[in-house]
Design an enzyme around this catalytic site. Structure first.
Site, PDB file in Angstrom:
ATOM      1  CG  ASP A 134      -5.248  -1.609   0.473  1.00 37.11           C
ATOM      2  OD1 ASP A 134      -5.830  -0.734   1.140  1.00 37.11           O
ATOM      3  OD2 ASP A 134      -5.331  -2.822   0.721  1.00 37.11           O
TER       4      ASP A 134
ATOM      5  CB  SER B  67     -10.362  -6.452   4.301  1.00 38.73           C
ATOM      6  OG  SER B  67     -10.442  -5.107   4.717  1.00 38.73           O
TER       7      SER B  67
ATOM      8  CG  HIS C 120      -8.894  -2.727   0.638  1.00 39.66           C
ATOM      9  ND1 HIS C 120      -7.938  -3.260   1.474  1.00 39.66           N
ATOM     10  CD2 HIS C 120     -10.092  -3.091   1.162  1.00 39.66           C
ATOM     11  CE1 HIS C 120      -8.533  -3.909   2.454  1.00 39.66           C
ATOM     12  NE2 HIS C 120      -9.837  -3.823   2.296  1.00 39.66           N
TER      13      HIS C 120
END
Length: 318
Positions: A258, A161, A288
């Site tokens: 995501d 991320s 995600h």
């Protein structure tokens, strides 16, 4: 394909405990406090040795110490590959403890010394503080490779991320400084924080309902950037670099559900066009944050097998 049924159950559980910014002006301190109260799971992955250390920063705010956690796998002869790991959390939350088990697993599966970085967090420390800390640790690991039992020619960067963003940024910085990075593992990375960041179809199709939302991502961005103009710089949005040539091999993990999926896959295409050896692995039916949830999600198990296998193939000389 639709969301994986088990993944949907996990998302429901996460939504019940994970902090959410109620709007663009939501207080970051309150957000951090809620995140800090989430129970931390004890480590389940046995490892050869773990050591916490403090190392000096060489970037903005020079003089402060950066906490790192060093993981050594058991039963593997050195010198070993090294991996500088950068945790996710929107540049705002998470730390060494939240990603402890994942780093243990990475060390064991790849047979590498993993150095996890507790970089400075926004909004108290805006960009470039986190990137400076990440790059400082990369340089320190290479300079202290012998002490760490690491082969300096086999040092990789990895992150998830926001940490995936930092890993990509650090790789670009290293190329500019002729610092050798052997590999980059980017797990659902934030790639595009520019003014056109929300133009990707996945930012619309996956805007809500799959844990991370597009609105939430904009809030994280606002905490991290000193101003909107910073998002137009490759030190924040690596796809905007003048050239992506001569970068190390990359493995990019994306999740079908995501909001960040398309920007990460676009970065993979740009790397390929620049002649970089790259694999983009899309996890169908996943969301995600799924990657380290292998205890519950078969999709995470498959993604880990692919990512760690690719990493081993590049970094292990035996």
């Amino acid at each position: 394909m639709p969301i994986d049924p088990t993944a949907a159950q996990v998302i429901e559980l996460l939504d019940a405990v994970f902090p959410r910014a109620a709007g663009p002006d939501h207080d970051a301190a309150e957000f951090k406090a809620v995140a800090a109260d989430i129970p931390r799971l004890p480590p389940t992955e046995e490892i050869g040795r773990v050591e916490d250390r403090m190392i000096p920063s060489s970037g903005t705010g020079t003089g402060h110490q950066i906490p790192v956690r060093i993981y050594e796998p058991a039963g593997v002869d050195g010198p070993l590959p090294g991996v500088v790991y950068l945790h996710g959390g929107g540049w705002v939350i998470c730390d060494l403890d939240t990603h402890d088990n994942g780093c243990r697993q990475l060390a064991n599966e790849v047979g590498a010394v993993v150095v996890s970085v507790d970089y400075r967090l926004a909004p108290d420390h805006k960009h470039p503080a986190a990137a400076d800390d990440a790059y400082s640790v990369l340089c320190w690991v290479i300079e202290h490779a012998e002490e760490l039992g690491i082969d300096p020619a086999r040092v990789a960067v990895a992150g998830d991320s926001a940490g995936g963003n930092l890993a990509a940024v650090v790789t670009l910085r290293a190329r500019a400084a002729e610092v050798r990075v052997a590999y980059q593992l980017l797990i659902y990375p934030v790639i595009d924080s520019s003014s056109t960041r929300n133009d990707y179809p996945s930012k619309v199709d996956n805007a809500t309902g799959y844990f991370l939302t597009t609105e939430q991502m904009d809030w994280y961005r606002a905490q991290y950037l000193p101003d909107d103009a910073a998002g137009e710089h490759p030190d924040v949005s690596p796809h905007l670099a003048d050239s992506l040539e001569d970068l190390p091999p990359a493995f990019i993990v994306t999740a079908e559900m995501d909001p960040l999926r398309d920007e990460a896959e676009h970065y993979g295409r740009l790397l390929e066009q620049a002649g970089v050896e790259v694999t983009v692995y899309r996890a169908d039916g996943m969301f995600h944050g799924f990657f380290n949830m292998d205890a519950a999600l078969e999709g995470a198990q498959k993604a880990q097998t692919a990512a760690f296998g690719s990493m081993r193939g590049v970094l292990r000389s035996d």
